[in-house]
Design a protein around this motif. Structure first.
Motif, mmCIF file in Angstrom:
data_model
loop_
_atom_site.group_PDB
_atom_site.id
_atom_site.type_symbol
_atom_site.label_atom_id
_atom_site.label_comp_id
_atom_site.label_asym_id
_atom_site.label_seq_id
_atom_site.Cartn_x
_atom_site.Cartn_y
_atom_site.Cartn_z
ATOM 1 N N ILE A 141 0.863 -1.182 0.000
ATOM 2 C CA ILE A 141 0.000 0.000 0.000
ATOM 3 C C ILE A 141 0.897 1.229 0.000
ATOM 4 N N ILE A 171 -1.283 7.160 0.142
ATOM 5 C CA ILE A 171 -2.692 7.032 0.492
ATOM 6 C C ILE A 171 -3.130 8.150 1.432
ATOM 7 N N PHE A 178 -12.033 2.491 3.277
ATOM 8 C CA PHE A 178 -10.941 2.017 2.427
ATOM 9 C C PHE A 178 -10.894 0.490 2.526
ATOM 10 N N ILE A 183 -0.947 6.070 7.217
ATOM 11 C CA ILE A 183 -2.380 5.865 7.388
ATOM 12 C C ILE A 183 -2.894 6.553 8.655
#
Length: 538
Positions: free
Chosen positions: A70, A74, A83, A98
């Motif tokens: 990931i 993001i 998500f 995150i």
């Protein structure tokens, strides 16, 4: 995509799109929702260095073939609330960035190949599903407020180990807690009682938890599922479970509980499944001055314990849900016993049972699966005739006990029966011929009893293995099942009588074989002695 300036939702799920990640979609400034789920997209997800959609609040990329890690970028979707990357091939760890998604409340990373430590900041989410990965630890959590909003926490099937995370006790809004299939150890903390007020599912199976199951369900009025199977728990079942008035499934299989049968749970009218298998439960299931209850039971498995005692003939008379089909249960769209409906789909209860002789895991408990397993205990006396009332029964296993008397004729009423095991008891008399009409019966075992007479001629009986009837010396017409020529099962005395003449013949042959050479040798020696005696004595 450059001309779609006013596009709010890009929803293309459930198609057959393939190719790489469509980065250009995320440059649309008006975009709020993106759903690429259930397609054939593959490769890494990249957001590039372009200006990203500042209004995006939902991103669903599940059920594709995405891989890689990931990206840290993001965090640029500052308004992101939901998500989901479920069911892909993502690897690596959860990006530290995150933690910057302050509006995020639903995160689903389940069914990937991710690993490492779970950031403690995720404890502030409402929904967190990390199941079926290889996460190994949970980072130090930020101070969790008593009013923390988390409702769903799924840590199932990872590589977590160590003690129960105590910060979970502060999640007062928790509805589902699934920590199953890990290596958590130590005791289940009694502080968890603070989180049971709204809890609907507590799933802790397949870990290494030890000690007692705390008496923590005084406020558990919404609890529907308690599954702690395959741990090392001991002691007695907590009496506070009586407060769980909507409980549907109780599974404590394969622990070290040592207690009497919890007949006091018979008043929990919602209880559909009770599994006490492979523990040290003892005593009788029936007490004269205690109501039998359990009217809505669909599955009961008390096998491999130390239960004993007899049953009155009416014991099964009040088990209503096993006797009559529920019209609501027949609905195709509602075939499972209990689903937890949520933002991301539905989570189903599971259980394990010996079904048709095979250890079977049921992912989802069907409403039409009706089963009784009393095997491997010390029950005795006659099988209650009221067993014939349970016309919806699919599985009946009473093997490995000390039941006596005749097989009840009423078993022929169980027209939905698929598996019947009465082996290793002390049953005698005839097998009821009417059992031959049970057309769904595919697995039968009557071995190791004292049965006699003919085997029913029904097709289902004729298809069984010979072993299903072995060690019943007086059963007849086994030729169609065991083949010809067929020697009947013999008692030791009968076997000895048949073998005795053969032994005598063998003995005479042996004597003759030994006698012939003896005579010949005697004649030769005599001749030599007579011919040379003068030489020897001269």
């Amino acid at each position: 995509m450059s001309g779609l300036h006013n596009l709010g939702n890009f929803l293309v799920s459930g198609n057959s799109f393939f190719g790489s990640f469509p980065t250009s979609v995320f440059t649309i400034s008006s975009l709020q929702w993106v759903d690429l789920g259930e397609n054939q997209f593959k490769g890494h997800i990249e957001f590039g260095n372009t200006t990203l959609s500042p209004r995006l609040i939902g991103m669903y990329l599940g059920n594709n073939k995405f891989d890689g890690s990931i990206p840290e970028s993001i965090s640029k979707f500052s308004k992101l609330k939901m998500f989901s990357l479920t069911n892909n091939n993502f690897i690596g760890t959860i990006p530290k960035s995150i933690s910057q998604l302050h509006n995020l409340y639903i995160l689903d990373l389940s069914y990937n190949k991710m690993e490492g430590t779970v950031p403690g900041c995720l404890s502030r989410l409402t929904w967190l599903s990390l199941s079926h990965n290889s996460f190994s630890s949970i980072g130090k959590s930020l101070e969790v407020l008593d009013r923390a909003p988390m409702r769903v926490l799924s840590l199932e099937s990872n590589s977590f180990q160590g003690p129960f995370p105590h910060w979970i006790c502060k999640l007062r809004s928790l509805e589902l807690l699934d920590m199953s299939n890990n290596s958590f150890s130590g005791s289940i903390p009694s502080c968890l009682r603070k989180s049971t007020k709204n809890l609907e599912r507590l799933i802790l199976h397949n870990n290494n938890f030890s000690g007692i199951l705390p008496d923590m369900f005084v406020s558990g009025t919404r609890l529907k599922t308690l599954d702690v199977r395959r741990n090392h728990l001991q002691g007695k079942l907590p009496k506070s479970l009586i407060n769980c008035k909507v409980m549907k499934l109780l599974n404590v299989e394969s622990n070290n509980f040592k207690d009497k049968f919890p007949s006091w749970l018979g008043s929990v009218s919602s209880l559909n499944v009770i599994i006490l298998r492979s523990n040290q439960f003892y005593g009788s299931l029936y007490h004269r001055h205690v109501a039998i209850g359990f009217r809505n039971l669909k599955v009961i498995d008390v096998s491999h314990n130390d239960f004993s005692g007899t049953f009155p003939s009416f014991f099964f008379s009040n088990w209503r849900d096993m006797a009559t089909a529920n019209a609501q249960d027949a609905q195709v769209d509602d075939m499972y016993m209990e689903d937890y409906i949520n933002h991301m789909g539905d989570l189903q209860d599971s259980m394990e049972m010996v079904h048709k002789g095979v250890e079977t895991e049921f992912e989802g408990v069907r409403k039409d699966f009706i089963a009784i397993d009393f095997s491997e205990n010390k029950f005795n006396g006659q099988i209650p005739e009221s067993i014939g009332y349970l016309k919806e029964l699919r599985l009946l296993n009473l093997s490995g006990n000390a039941f006596t008397g005749n097989i009840p004729q009423s078993l022929a009423n169980l027209t939905n029966l698929e598996a019947l095991d009465l082996s290793r008891n002390l049953l005698f008399g005839h097998i009821p011929q009417d059992l031959g009409i049970l057309s769904f019966l595919s697995v039968i075992n009557f071995s190791h009893n004292n049965l006699e007479g003919p085997i029913p001629r029904g097709t289902q009986f004729q298809r069984q293995n010979c072993s299903s009837f072995m060690d019943n010396p007086k059963l007849s017409n086994l030729e169609d099942i065991c083949g010809k020529p067929h020697l009947p099962n013999l008692t030791p005395q009968e076997t000895e009588e048949i073998l005795e003449p053969k032994e005598q013949v063998v003995n005479w042959i042996a004597a003759a074989i030994a006698y012939g050479p003896g005579v010949f040798c005697g004649l030769v020696i005599g001749h030599i002695f007579v011919s040379h005696k003068h030489d020897w004595f001269s």
